[in-house]
Write a protein that holds these residues in place. Sequence first.
Motif, PDB file in Angstrom:
ATOM      1  N   GLN A  43       0.778  -1.175  -0.087  1.00 41.05           N
ATOM      2  CA  GLN A  43       0.087  -0.142  -0.079  1.00 41.05           C
ATOM      3  C   GLN A  43       0.724   1.161   0.065  1.00 41.05           C
ATOM      4  O   GLN A  43       0.337   2.381  -0.451  1.00 41.05           O
ATOM      5  CB  GLN A  43      -0.968  -0.022   1.218  1.00 41.05           C
ATOM      6  CG  GLN A  43      -2.072  -0.772   0.986  1.00 41.05           C
ATOM      7  CD  GLN A  43      -3.000  -1.125   2.127  1.00 41.05           C
ATOM      8  OE1 GLN A  43      -2.708  -1.367   3.328  1.00 41.05           O
ATOM      9  NE2 GLN A  43      -4.141  -0.383   2.075  1.00 41.05           N
ATOM     10  N   CYS A  45     -10.969   0.223   2.655  1.00 37.25           N
ATOM     11  CA  CYS A  45      -9.642   0.161   2.573  1.00 37.25           C
ATOM     12  C   CYS A  45      -9.203   1.259   1.919  1.00 37.25           C
ATOM     13  O   CYS A  45      -9.782   1.895   1.049  1.00 37.25           O
ATOM     14  CB  CYS A  45      -9.322  -1.189   1.707  1.00 37.25           C
ATOM     15  SG  CYS A  45      -7.721  -1.331   1.094  1.00 37.25           S
ATOM     16  N   HIS A  74      -7.243  -9.113   6.726  1.00 33.87           N
ATOM     17  CA  HIS A  74      -7.380  -8.063   5.486  1.00 33.87           C
ATOM     18  C   HIS A  74      -6.007  -7.646   5.155  1.00 33.87           C
ATOM     19  O   HIS A  74      -5.620  -7.701   3.873  1.00 33.87           O
ATOM     20  CB  HIS A  74      -8.030  -6.613   6.248  1.00 33.87           C
ATOM     21  CG  HIS A  74      -8.028  -5.642   5.307  1.00 33.87           C
ATOM     22  ND1 HIS A  74      -9.297  -5.141   4.651  1.00 33.87           N
ATOM     23  CD2 HIS A  74      -7.253  -4.735   4.539  1.00 33.87           C
ATOM     24  CE1 HIS A  74      -9.117  -4.025   3.706  1.00 33.87           C
ATOM     25  NE2 HIS A  74      -7.774  -3.597   3.544  1.00 33.87           N
ATOM     26  N   HIS A 104      -3.580  -8.385   1.562  1.00 31.47           N
ATOM     27  CA  HIS A 104      -2.877  -7.453   0.623  1.00 31.47           C
ATOM     28  C   HIS A 104      -1.517  -8.113   0.475  1.00 31.47           C
ATOM     29  O   HIS A 104      -0.779  -7.855  -0.783  1.00 31.47           O
ATOM     30  CB  HIS A 104      -2.576  -6.249   1.537  1.00 31.47           C
ATOM     31  CG  HIS A 104      -3.564  -5.234   1.387  1.00 31.47           C
ATOM     32  ND1 HIS A 104      -4.058  -4.861   0.360  1.00 31.47           N
ATOM     33  CD2 HIS A 104      -4.202  -4.666   2.460  1.00 31.47           C
ATOM     34  CE1 HIS A 104      -5.005  -3.982   0.385  1.00 31.47           C
ATOM     35  NE2 HIS A 104      -5.226  -3.713   1.726  1.00 31.47           N
TER      36      HIS A 104
END
Length: 233
Positions: A94, A151, A193, A197
Amino acid sequence: MLKLIKFCRLHKRQLSTSPAATQSFRKWYQQLWTTERTNLPPYSHFTQIGDPVLRDRAAEVPVECVDSKEIHAIVDRLVHVLRKYDCVGIAAPQIGVSLRIIAMEFKRSIKNELPQAMYKARQMSELPLTVFINPSLSVTNYTKHKHPEGCMSVRGFSAEVERYEGVKISGLDKQGASFHLELNGWNARIAQHEMDHLDGKLYTDQMDRSTFTCTCWETVNTKSGRVEIPFYK
Ligand SMILES: [Zn+2]
Protein backbone atom coordinates in the motif's frame (compact mmCIF):
# COMPACT_ATOMS: atom_id res chain seq x y z
CA MET A 1 -3.19 6.15 -27.86
CA LEU A 2 -3.79 6.61 -31.60
CA LYS A 3 -5.35 10.00 -30.93
CA LEU A 4 -2.41 11.03 -28.76
CA ILE A 5 0.15 10.12 -31.43
CA LYS A 6 -1.74 12.09 -34.06
CA PHE A 7 -1.88 15.03 -31.64
CA CYS A 8 1.86 14.86 -31.02
CA ARG A 9 2.72 14.73 -34.73
CA LEU A 10 0.49 17.68 -35.42
CA HIS A 11 2.11 19.75 -32.71
CA LYS A 12 5.61 18.77 -33.69
CA ARG A 13 4.97 20.08 -37.20
CA GLN A 14 3.46 23.28 -35.93
CA LEU A 15 6.21 23.89 -33.40
CA SER A 16 9.13 23.05 -35.67
CA THR A 17 9.51 26.65 -36.85
CA SER A 18 10.49 27.80 -33.36
CA PRO A 19 13.60 26.13 -31.86
CA ALA A 20 12.73 27.13 -28.27
CA ALA A 21 9.19 25.88 -28.57
CA THR A 22 10.44 22.68 -30.22
CA GLN A 23 12.71 22.09 -27.29
CA SER A 24 9.96 22.53 -24.76
CA PHE A 25 7.70 20.33 -26.85
CA ARG A 26 10.41 17.65 -26.94
CA LYS A 27 10.71 17.84 -23.17
CA TRP A 28 6.98 17.51 -22.78
CA TYR A 29 6.87 14.65 -25.27
CA GLN A 30 9.76 12.82 -23.62
CA GLN A 31 8.07 13.12 -20.25
CA LEU A 32 5.19 11.09 -21.64
CA TRP A 33 7.47 8.14 -22.31
CA THR A 34 10.22 8.56 -19.77
CA THR A 35 10.99 5.69 -17.44
CA GLU A 36 12.40 8.17 -14.95
CA ARG A 37 10.12 8.56 -11.93
CA THR A 38 10.22 11.48 -9.60
CA ASN A 39 8.29 9.96 -6.69
CA LEU A 40 9.62 6.61 -5.61
CA PRO A 41 8.36 4.16 -2.96
CA PRO A 42 8.07 3.90 -0.06
CA TYR A 43 5.33 6.46 -0.63
CA SER A 44 3.67 8.72 1.93
CA HIS A 45 0.29 8.07 0.32
CA PHE A 46 -1.77 4.94 -0.32
CA THR A 47 -1.47 3.17 -3.67
CA GLN A 48 -4.90 2.73 -5.28
CA ILE A 49 -6.75 -0.24 -6.74
CA GLY A 50 -5.48 -0.77 -10.29
CA ASP A 51 -1.87 -0.28 -9.25
CA PRO A 52 -0.11 -3.57 -10.15
CA VAL A 53 1.78 -3.47 -6.82
CA LEU A 54 -1.52 -4.29 -5.08
CA ARG A 55 -1.97 -7.42 -7.21
CA ASP A 56 1.48 -8.98 -6.87
CA ARG A 57 2.35 -11.59 -4.29
CA ALA A 58 4.72 -9.62 -2.07
CA ALA A 59 8.20 -11.09 -1.54
CA GLU A 60 9.53 -12.41 1.76
CA VAL A 61 12.11 -10.15 3.41
CA PRO A 62 15.38 -12.16 3.46
CA VAL A 63 15.97 -13.03 7.13
CA GLU A 64 19.46 -11.50 7.10
CA CYS A 65 17.95 -8.16 5.92
CA VAL A 66 15.21 -7.84 8.56
CA ASP A 67 17.34 -5.95 11.10
CA SER A 68 18.73 -3.53 8.50
CA LYS A 69 18.57 0.22 7.99
CA GLU A 70 16.62 -0.25 4.73
CA ILE A 71 13.89 -2.44 6.22
CA HIS A 72 13.67 -0.24 9.34
CA ALA A 73 13.12 2.77 7.05
CA ILE A 74 10.25 0.96 5.28
CA VAL A 75 8.70 -0.05 8.63
CA ASP A 76 9.00 3.52 9.91
CA ARG A 77 7.29 4.87 6.79
CA LEU A 78 4.56 2.23 7.09
CA VAL A 79 3.81 3.26 10.68
CA HIS A 80 4.00 6.95 9.74
CA VAL A 81 1.40 6.52 6.96
CA LEU A 82 -0.79 4.28 9.18
CA ARG A 83 -0.97 6.99 11.81
CA LYS A 84 -1.12 9.96 9.44
CA TYR A 85 -4.29 8.55 7.86
CA ASP A 86 -5.76 7.30 11.19
CA CYS A 87 -5.95 3.70 10.00
CA VAL A 88 -5.98 0.42 11.90
CA GLY A 89 -3.86 -1.59 9.48
CA ILE A 90 -1.49 -1.21 6.56
CA ALA A 91 0.55 -3.52 4.32
CA ALA A 92 3.80 -2.59 2.53
CA PRO A 93 2.29 -2.87 -1.02
CA GLN A 94 0.00 0.00 0.00
CA ILE A 95 3.04 2.30 0.09
CA GLY A 96 4.37 0.78 -3.13
CA VAL A 97 6.74 -1.77 -1.57
CA SER A 98 6.15 -5.38 -2.58
CA LEU A 99 7.50 -6.95 0.62
CA ARG A 100 5.73 -9.03 3.27
CA ILE A 101 5.45 -6.42 6.03
CA ILE A 102 2.29 -5.28 7.82
CA ALA A 103 1.49 -2.94 10.70
CA MET A 104 -1.65 -2.90 12.83
CA GLU A 105 -2.86 -0.61 15.60
CA PHE A 106 -6.30 -0.26 17.14
CA LYS A 107 -6.11 2.72 19.47
CA ARG A 108 -8.00 2.80 22.74
CA SER A 109 -9.42 6.23 21.82
CA ILE A 110 -11.50 4.69 18.97
CA LYS A 111 -13.88 3.35 21.63
CA ASN A 112 -15.03 6.91 22.39
CA GLU A 113 -15.41 7.81 18.72
CA LEU A 114 -17.84 5.02 17.77
CA PRO A 115 -21.35 4.18 19.00
CA GLN A 116 -20.95 1.65 21.82
CA ALA A 117 -23.41 -0.76 20.19
CA MET A 118 -21.27 -0.83 17.04
CA TYR A 119 -18.05 -1.27 19.05
CA LYS A 120 -19.55 -4.27 20.80
CA ALA A 121 -21.28 -5.85 17.78
CA ARG A 122 -18.06 -5.73 15.77
CA GLN A 123 -16.07 -7.22 18.67
CA MET A 124 -13.62 -4.35 18.70
CA SER A 125 -10.81 -4.07 21.24
CA GLU A 126 -7.54 -2.23 21.70
CA LEU A 127 -4.48 -3.53 19.83
CA PRO A 128 -1.15 -1.83 20.52
CA LEU A 129 1.04 -1.03 17.49
CA THR A 130 2.26 -4.35 16.09
CA VAL A 131 4.57 -4.85 13.11
CA PHE A 132 4.98 -8.25 11.49
CA ILE A 133 7.65 -9.10 8.94
CA ASN A 134 7.07 -12.29 6.88
CA PRO A 135 3.82 -13.08 8.75
CA SER A 136 1.80 -16.26 8.42
CA LEU A 137 -1.79 -16.69 9.52
CA SER A 138 -3.82 -19.63 10.73
CA VAL A 139 -7.50 -19.68 11.64
CA THR A 140 -8.30 -20.51 15.27
CA ASN A 141 -12.05 -19.88 15.14
CA TYR A 142 -13.90 -20.68 11.91
CA THR A 143 -17.08 -18.82 12.89
CA LYS A 144 -17.64 -16.17 10.24
CA HIS A 145 -18.88 -12.63 10.77
CA LYS A 146 -20.01 -10.20 8.11
CA HIS A 147 -19.33 -6.51 8.71
CA PRO A 148 -18.66 -3.40 6.62
CA GLU A 149 -15.02 -3.04 5.72
CA GLY A 150 -13.05 -0.31 3.99
CA CYS A 151 -9.55 -0.04 2.55
CA MET A 152 -7.42 3.04 2.00
CA SER A 153 -6.42 1.53 -1.36
CA VAL A 154 -10.10 1.53 -2.42
CA ARG A 155 -10.60 5.09 -1.22
CA GLY A 156 -14.15 6.30 -0.80
CA PHE A 157 -15.92 2.93 -0.76
CA SER A 158 -16.87 0.16 1.65
CA ALA A 159 -18.65 -3.18 1.56
CA GLU A 160 -19.61 -6.05 3.83
CA VAL A 161 -17.03 -8.81 3.99
CA GLU A 162 -17.09 -12.15 5.81
CA ARG A 163 -14.07 -12.87 8.02
CA TYR A 164 -13.16 -15.57 10.52
CA GLU A 165 -13.64 -14.74 14.19
CA GLY A 166 -10.24 -15.86 15.44
CA VAL A 167 -6.73 -16.13 13.97
CA LYS A 168 -3.18 -16.72 15.06
CA ILE A 169 -0.55 -14.64 13.32
CA SER A 170 3.17 -15.43 13.52
CA GLY A 171 6.20 -13.65 12.11
CA LEU A 172 9.28 -11.60 12.86
CA ASP A 173 9.63 -8.28 14.64
CA LYS A 174 11.95 -5.45 13.52
CA GLN A 175 14.92 -7.08 15.21
CA GLY A 176 14.25 -10.41 13.51
CA ALA A 177 12.86 -12.21 16.58
CA SER A 178 9.91 -14.59 16.09
CA PHE A 179 6.66 -13.88 17.90
CA HIS A 180 2.97 -14.61 17.52
CA LEU A 181 -0.38 -13.12 18.46
CA GLU A 182 -3.83 -14.61 18.89
CA LEU A 183 -6.48 -12.18 17.69
CA ASN A 184 -10.25 -12.21 17.86
CA GLY A 185 -13.11 -10.16 16.46
CA TRP A 186 -12.20 -6.94 14.70
CA ASN A 187 -8.46 -7.34 15.25
CA ALA A 188 -8.64 -10.78 13.60
CA ARG A 189 -10.44 -9.04 10.72
CA ILE A 190 -7.64 -6.46 10.42
CA ALA A 191 -5.03 -9.24 10.32
CA GLN A 192 -6.94 -11.16 7.61
CA HIS A 193 -7.38 -7.97 5.54
CA GLU A 194 -3.67 -7.06 5.74
CA MET A 195 -2.52 -10.62 5.03
CA ASP A 196 -4.67 -10.57 1.88
CA HIS A 197 -2.76 -7.48 0.70
CA LEU A 198 0.48 -9.49 0.83
CA ASP A 199 -1.06 -12.03 -1.56
CA GLY A 200 -2.32 -9.42 -4.02
CA LYS A 201 -5.93 -9.65 -2.83
CA LEU A 202 -8.32 -6.81 -2.04
CA TYR A 203 -11.58 -6.95 -0.12
CA THR A 204 -13.43 -6.23 -3.37
CA ASP A 205 -12.50 -9.77 -4.48
CA GLN A 206 -14.64 -11.36 -1.78
CA MET A 207 -17.10 -8.67 -0.71
CA ASP A 208 -20.87 -8.99 -0.78
CA ARG A 209 -21.18 -7.01 -4.02
CA SER A 210 -24.71 -5.86 -3.26
CA THR A 211 -23.38 -3.88 -0.27
CA PHE A 212 -20.61 -2.04 -2.16
CA THR A 213 -21.13 1.59 -1.16
CA CYS A 214 -19.67 5.00 -1.87
CA THR A 215 -19.04 6.21 1.69
CA CYS A 216 -20.07 9.77 0.84
CA TRP A 217 -23.15 9.08 -1.30
CA GLU A 218 -25.42 11.13 0.98
CA THR A 219 -23.08 14.14 0.89
CA VAL A 220 -22.99 13.84 -2.90
CA ASN A 221 -26.75 14.51 -2.80
CA THR A 222 -26.77 17.28 -0.17
CA LYS A 223 -23.88 19.13 -1.87
CA SER A 224 -25.18 18.64 -5.41
CA GLY A 225 -22.22 16.46 -6.28
CA ARG A 226 -19.60 18.95 -5.09
CA VAL A 227 -17.62 16.41 -3.08
CA GLU A 228 -14.03 15.28 -3.49
CA ILE A 229 -12.42 12.13 -2.17
CA PRO A 230 -8.89 13.14 -1.12
CA PHE A 231 -5.99 10.80 -1.86
CA TYR A 232 -3.66 12.81 0.36
CA LYS A 233 -3.56 14.09 3.91
ZN1 LIG B 1 -6.58 -2.52 2.70
